[in-house]
Design an enzyme around this catalytic site. Structure first.
Site, PDB file in Angstrom:
ATOM      1  N   HIS A   1       0.827  -1.201   0.000  1.00 46.94           N
ATOM      2  CA  HIS A   1       0.000   0.000   0.000  1.00 46.94           C
ATOM      3  C   HIS A   1       0.860   1.249   0.000  1.00 46.94           C
ATOM      4  CE1 HIS A   1       0.092   1.024   4.394  1.00 46.94           C
ATOM      5  NE2 HIS A   1       0.047  -0.271   4.627  1.00 46.94           N
TER       6      HIS A   1
ATOM      7  N   ASP B   1      -0.310   4.479   1.075  1.00 48.60           N
ATOM      8  CA  ASP B   1      -0.722   5.531   2.015  1.00 48.60           C
ATOM      9  C   ASP B   1      -0.146   5.272   3.406  1.00 48.60           C
ATOM     10  OD1 ASP B   1      -2.446   3.236   2.140  1.00 48.60           O
ATOM     11  OD2 ASP B   1      -3.843   4.373   3.372  1.00 48.60           O
TER      12      ASP B   1
ATOM     13  N   ASP C   1       5.685   1.107   8.077  1.00 51.34           N
ATOM     14  CA  ASP C   1       4.334   0.773   7.571  1.00 51.34           C
ATOM     15  C   ASP C   1       3.957   1.741   6.462  1.00 51.34           C
ATOM     16  OD1 ASP C   1       1.797  -0.141   7.201  1.00 51.34           O
ATOM     17  OD2 ASP C   1       1.048   0.479   9.142  1.00 51.34           O
TER      18      ASP C   1
ATOM     19  N   GLU D   1      -5.213   1.963   2.197  1.00 57.44           N
ATOM     20  CA  GLU D   1      -5.232   0.762   3.062  1.00 57.44           C
ATOM     21  C   GLU D   1      -5.567   1.145   4.491  1.00 57.44           C
ATOM     22  OE1 GLU D   1      -3.650  -2.282   5.850  1.00 57.44           O
ATOM     23  OE2 GLU D   1      -3.063  -0.196   5.696  1.00 57.44           O
ATOM     24  N   GLU D   2      -4.995   2.270   4.939  1.00 55.81           N
ATOM     25  CA  GLU D   2      -5.119   2.646   6.353  1.00 55.81           C
ATOM     26  C   GLU D   2      -6.520   3.113   6.736  1.00 55.81           C
ATOM     27  OE1 GLU D   2      -2.929   1.987   8.444  1.00 55.81           O
ATOM     28  OE2 GLU D   2      -0.952   2.001   7.513  1.00 55.81           O
TER      29      GLU D   2
ATOM     30  N   GLU E   1       3.720  -5.929   4.868  1.00 53.76           N
ATOM     31  CA  GLU E   1       3.393  -5.267   6.135  1.00 53.76           C
ATOM     32  C   GLU E   1       4.536  -5.635   7.072  1.00 53.76           C
ATOM     33  OE1 GLU E   1       1.205  -3.127   6.916  1.00 53.76           O
ATOM     34  OE2 GLU E   1      -0.377  -3.367   5.418  1.00 53.76           O
TER      35      GLU E   1
ATOM     36  N   HIS F   1       2.583   3.402  13.208  1.00 51.64           N
ATOM     37  CA  HIS F   1       1.515   4.263  13.745  1.00 51.64           C
ATOM     38  C   HIS F   1       1.946   4.967  15.031  1.00 51.64           C
ATOM     39  CE1 HIS F   1      -1.933   1.911  11.513  1.00 51.64           C
ATOM     40  NE2 HIS F   1      -0.783   1.844  10.872  1.00 51.64           N
TER      41      HIS F   1
END
Ligand SMILES: [Zn+2]
Length: 362
Positions: free
Chosen positions: A71, A73, A98, A128-129, A153, A335
């Site tokens: 991904h 984003d 990530d 994705e997020e 991931e 995150h």
């Protein structure tokens, strides 16, 4: 190999790509380094009208022997996190772990590829997020087909074969407002909500009886994360909203908790409650084939495992015969404002990807 993955990653972190933004700049950057591939963009506009690009790049048309999926984003961040730096062997910055780290590994691994007998695909997704929107879009469009796929991931370089799903629902409890001095004139939505919450706790205990030992905790967890109700201390509450989520394990219907909640609500007499499932992402079921997982486990000297977080694997599964999740870095620092990826792991990841490409497609 030409450029090392950390060189790509320093560029990629500096390109802002928080989910609500257009992801075109990341796609443009990747396309520049995918010279040997034919490129197809699958574009949609998100709810705010922003253009989102999903890229399917293939060395040849047809069913891919291997797809590398990532991904584009990231979750939100402070400006400082867009200025990557390498300190003591760790590359810091938003998306380093990530999951732009994996994209950097892909770009590094596919440089100067020899002519491949079988088709290699690189698939880049958007949003994705915020609910795997791009992956769901690609699945609906049947945008590609692959025999095997690695979804990037952070997994500390361990292959992941299964993951929990994610479901979210709201229960709206209706009562009747009245002056609190005259309870007979009204009906408290909060008293009713309390009975529902107790019933939800019983549902969570039922869910915990069905075990899937691949996970820790080894069952579908349920959480009541929010309750919002009432308007003032001296008004009998006219409405109360309960937000409930659950994370279904593979091997049971993703909506089992929803069925149990519906049955529990029916058993509570005199309560006016609407139950709305807002999101129901299925679990990532382990593939029947174990070829790719075994290959990656052998290369990285680790064992396949299961993760408690959701990934695109649950959505892209129908397009792929065997799918695993794999990548450098540790999801527990993703995150966060201290997000980083160890440079050593990045380099190992890129080397493993190159070896897998050569073994499966060479
Ligand atoms: Zn991710």
């Amino acid at each position: 190999m030409g450029l090392k993955p950390e060189q790509f990653l320093l560029d990629l972190v500096a390109i802002p790509s928080v989910s609500p933004m257009a992801n075109g700049p990341v796609i443009d950057y990747a396309e520049k380094h995918l010279g040997a591939f034919s490129l197809k963009r699958h574009v949609y506009r998100d709810a705010a009208g922003v253009e989102k690009i999903n890229l399917v790049a293939q060395t040849k048309p047809g069913v891919a022997e291997l797809a590398l999926i990532c991904h584009t984003d990231t979750v939100p961040c402070a400006d400082a996190a867009l200025h990557p730096s390498i300190r003591k062997g760790k590359l810091y910055g938003r998306g380093s772990c990530d999951v732009k780290g994996f994209l950097a590994c892909i770009l590094s691994a596919v440089q100067d590829l020899p002519a491949l007998k079988k088709t290699l695909a690189v698939v880049l997704t958007s949003d994705e997020e915020v609910g795997c929107v791009g992956a769901k879009f690609l699945a609906k469009e049947k945008a590609f087909r692959a025999r095997r796929a690695i979804i990037g991931e952070p997994s500390c370089l361990r292959p992941v074969r299964a993951g929990k799903g994610y479901a979210l629902a709201e229960i709206i409890v209706k009562g009747r407002e009245a002056h609190s001095a005259y309870p007979a004139q009204g009906h408290s939505a909060i008293f009713d909500a309390a009975r529902i919450v107790t019933a939800l706790e019983r549902v969570s205990k039922t869910l915990a009886t069905k075990k899937n030992r691949a996970f820790d905790p080894p069952f579908t967890t349920l959480n009541v994360g929010l309750i919002h109700g009432g308007t003032a201390k001296n008004i009998i509450a006219g409405e109360c909203r309960i937000t409930v989520e659950w994370r279904p394990v593979p091997g049971q219907p993703a909506d089992w908790a929803a069925q149990l909640i519906r049955e529990a609500l029916e058993k509570l007499p005199g309560i006016a409650a609407a139950f709305n499932v807002i999101r129901l992402d299925p679990p990532f079921e382990p593939s029947a084939s174990n070829t790719l997982a075994a290959m990656v486990a052998q290369l990285s000297g680790t064992r396949a495992h299961a993760v408690p977080f959701g990934t695109e694997a649950a959505h892209l599964g129908p397009l792929v015969d065997e799918v695993i999740v794999f990548g450098a870095g540790d999801m527990t620092v993703a995150h966060t404002d201290r997000e980083f990826v160890p440079v050593k792991e990045l380099r190992a990841c890129a080397q493993h990807l190159r070896a897998i490409v050569e073994r499966l497609c060479g």
